[in-house]
Scaffold this active site. Structure first.
Site, PDB file in Angstrom:
ATOM      1  N   LYS A 133       0.873  -1.188  -0.062  1.00 50.91           N
ATOM      2  CA  LYS A 133       0.003   0.068  -0.051  1.00 50.91           C
ATOM      3  C   LYS A 133       0.875   1.189   0.238  1.00 50.91           C
ATOM      4  CE  LYS A 133      -4.197   1.882   2.349  1.00 50.91           C
ATOM      5  NZ  LYS A 133      -4.899   2.092   1.175  1.00 50.91           N
TER       6      LYS A 133
HETATM    7  N1  PMP Z   1      -7.391  -0.930  -3.282  1.00 44.41           N
HETATM    8  C1  PMP Z   1      -7.239   0.339  -2.917  1.00 44.41           C
HETATM    9  C2  PMP Z   1      -6.440   0.862  -4.156  1.00 44.41           C
HETATM   10  C3  PMP Z   1      -7.419   0.847  -1.707  1.00 44.41           C
HETATM   11  O1  PMP Z   1      -6.747   2.152  -1.575  1.00 44.41           O
HETATM   12  C4  PMP Z   1      -8.063   0.170  -0.731  1.00 44.41           C
HETATM   13  C5  PMP Z   1      -8.041   0.809   0.431  1.00 44.41           C
HETATM   14  N2  PMP Z   1      -7.073   0.679   1.558  1.00 44.41           N
HETATM   15  C6  PMP Z   1      -8.426  -1.123  -1.058  1.00 44.41           C
HETATM   16  C7  PMP Z   1      -8.417  -1.568  -2.364  1.00 44.41           C
HETATM   17  C8  PMP Z   1      -9.471  -1.796   0.037  1.00 44.41           C
HETATM   18  O2  PMP Z   1      -8.361  -2.137   1.080  1.00 44.41           O
HETATM   19  P1  PMP Z   1      -8.895  -2.408   2.353  1.00 44.41           P
HETATM   20  O3  PMP Z   1     -10.107  -3.164   2.391  1.00 44.41           O
HETATM   21  O4  PMP Z   1      -7.824  -3.199   3.054  1.00 44.41           O
HETATM   22  O5  PMP Z   1      -9.236  -1.060   2.937  1.00 44.41           O
END
Ligand code: PMP
Length: 300
Positions: free
Chosen positions: A158
């Protein structure tokens, strides 16, 4: 509603091990993280005073840093405790939580082996944007930018840098009157939205792209577990763009987005219905359970 700038608010931010008054939580303009995007972050939500799936977020934060070649100088326990403490210190129970780690200003060149790794954690109230109107659904435009091949960018992290094409895509979608953008991957298959994963209901089953070049979201995995509990078949696969016309329902899933029904993607229209509503409600109920109960529900 007037936008309150993020650097001009009351409260406390946890920075490198201590609480700092919100307006004083600063970094130097020659920080490597700013110039070369050597930063990784998390987005978490606290419900009723508990951060939902906190340890998974913390572990992903640490793993994201390792993918970018650095070690965050705090243990998972310390990061969990700091996240909880910052929510409490700011007097919040329902809030968004944003940990971010980055390379400091000791070195400013592509090579940055000697930089110090910083960690900050902030939190603020961020209610679901769609409230009671949520079942109406959002409208998505198609992004021009493609999610890169996993050998082209560190897509399992991330990482702040990966959001460059997200912001460009979201701005273009908003300029065209949409709420968000749906992105394809480098091959032209469905990928995800700019900050959430995507699900399609096809013939009563739940289909979602295999996370080979984008984040395997914690919400995504939660929704898949909830669907299985409801005896809804979950299919992870490569989904060609053309398969969207076979979908009867479409929704997004992410920490900030929670379960967000979609009513339009480009020229295609959808009516959020039973599968979306069931999973939206199941997710809403789950996030409000105490952490032990969440773990029991998910069989973790
Ligand atoms: N894809 C992206 C690009 C994101 O920014 C997020 C949010 N973190 C997600 C998917 C979903 O991830 P999560 O469910 O872990 O928040």
């Amino acid at each position: 509603m007037a936008l309150v700038p993020f650097d001009d608010r009351d409260g406390w931010i946890w920075l490198d091990g201590e609480f700092v008054a919100w307006r004083e939580a600063k970094l130097h303009v020659l920080s490597h993280g700013l110039h070369y995007a050597s930063g990784v972050f998390e987005g978490e939500r606290a419900y009723g005073g508990h951060i939902f799936r906190l340890r998974e977020h913390t572990e992903r934060l640490i793993a994201s840093g390792r993918i970018l070649g650095f070690e965050i100088p705090f243990s998972a326990e310390q990061i969990d405790d700091a996240c909880k403490a910052v929510v409490a210190k700011n007097g919040l129970t329902d809030a968004y939580v944003r940990p971010i780690a980055w390379r400091g200003a000791e070195q400013l060149s592509v090579s940055a082996q000697q930089t110090k790794i910083h960690l900050a954690i902030a939190t603020w109230a961020w209610p679901n944007l769609f409230g009671d109107n949520r079942m109406k659904g959002v409208r998505l435009g198609w992004a021009k930018w493609k999610r890169p091949h996993p050998e082209t960018a560190p897509t399992a992290s991330k990482a702040a840098g990966l959001y460059m094409i997200g912001t460009l895509s979201k701005h273009e979608a908003e300029a065209a009157g949409f709420d968000d953008a749906l992105m394809l991957d480098w091959k032209g298959d469905l990928s995800e939205a700019t900050g959430a994963n995507v699900f399609l209901a096809i013939d009563g089953e739940l289909h979602t792209p295999t996370p080979v070049n984008f984040l395997d979201g914690i919400t995504r995995r939660t929704v898949m577990a909830l669907a299985k509990k409801r005896q809804i078949k979950v299919v992870e696969r490569t989904i060609p763009q053309s398969d969207l016309s076979r979908a009867t329902e479409v929704f997004l899933a992410g920490t900030a987005a929670e379960v967000t029904p979609v009513r339009q993607v480009g020229e295609l229209h959808f009516t959020p219905a039973q599968i979306t509503e069931t999973l939206l409600k199941d997710y809403e109920a789950l996030v409000r359970m105490p952490p032990e109960q969440v773990a029991a529900q998910l069989g973790a």
